[in-house]
Structures are given as structure tokens and as C-alpha cells.
Design a protein around this motif. Sequence first.
Motif: not given
Length: 240
Positions: A91-109
Amino acid sequence: MQFHWFNVLALRRLNDWVPQVRHAARETLPELASNSEPQDVADVLWSLLEHWSTWGRMEPADREAVATIASTAPVSVALKSKIMNATSGPAALVLSQCARLTSFDSWIREFAQGAIQPAVRARAFRWMFVGRSSWVIAHKWKWKDVAYCKGKLEPVLESRDLPASQPFIATLSAAMEDRSPMVRRVAAEFLIRELASLGENALVLAHKTASDPNPSVAERGNFALKQLNQNDASASKSAA
């Protein structure tokens, strides 16, 4: 299920050694994804994103095609749910790769405070502390000793600034209250980094960290206390 299998085949062809095959896969993927269930697409991407940084034949256009598919709202939401609720796996590795997607920015918290896996929460808190997300795009060989043929593969990173989040002290307090020592170690690391800027809060937070039941976290808290004592001693000598 049929489209699920075709998605798997097409995505694997993005690392094919023939450029024309990679181009054909890149052109076909959007249609395949649009005719598949978002959850199926997310499942396929979950398997891909874990290790696609090791696929040396992928071109930027190939990665962009995958990112475009992952950025569609239903697929992004499905990926977010898998990352939040995964009890095991990358999950952490997938999250790191999804970080390139701006749609994930609002979900970091949300990842920092609600993900099941401590590694996901720790990574999200780290990004909140530094105000940037980062991801691996490739691995590059670095020689340590050419004469003895010693070296290692090192990750090549890209990063992006995150939108303004909650104040540092609020993020630090939330990380310090996490149930996992992995997350609290991240909090202790940034407590030490930012001691000078925390003012009167520094001593209280250092004492709290030093009393942590986990030895590795408490050790960092004791180090913070020593730093504060040294700074106080230096200030006293200067005043004298």
C-alpha cells in the motif's frame, strides 16, 4: 473478467522490448479501461504500480498513459479505498506512485490519519511535514568502488509541492498520538529538526516524546531534551 485480463496484458506490454508494441498498448489502454469496472482497473494498477519503476523500457509517454487512466475519478477513488483499507501488501509503495496524480493531494491528510497500514500513515505524515510528495521514476546504478565492481541501484525521484495543509504543530501533535511507533518515530524526527522554531512548545513535546513507551521513539525524545539543555546553557553563557 475478460476486460480485466486484457488490461493486465496491455499494461505488461508497456515494458515490451519492441517500441511498436509499447505504442500499440499505449493506444489501446484508454479504451480497455473505459470498458472495464473501475475496481478492476484499480486492481490491475495496484499490481503494476508496486514495481513499474523497475521497468526500464517504459517511456514517459507510457507512464503518462497510465497516469491518465489512474486520474479518472472512479479509478482514483477505488485506488484510494484500496490504499486506505489494505491490511497487508504494498500500500505504501502504491501510494508513493499515486503521488504523481494531483487528485491524491487532497487525500494526504486522510491517509495520514485514517489508513490501516502504519507505513502508509508514516509516509503521508512525512509528506505533510515537508510539504512535498515524492515518487520513484527509475533506478540508476551508482558505483561505490569500480576496482572491485561494487555498487548499488539507487532510486531516481521526482517530487511536487503539496497544497498548504494544517499548521506544523497540529501535524506534529497528530503524528505523536498515532498508535504505531513507526509514525511516532517520524514525528520525533521532525520534532528534532524543528526544535528551534517550536518556541515554548519544544520542551513539552520533547518530554512527551522522551516518555514514549517505544525505546527508539523515547531515545529521540531524550536527544531533543539534550539539545534544548545545550541551547539553554549556551544562551545563559552568552547572557553572562
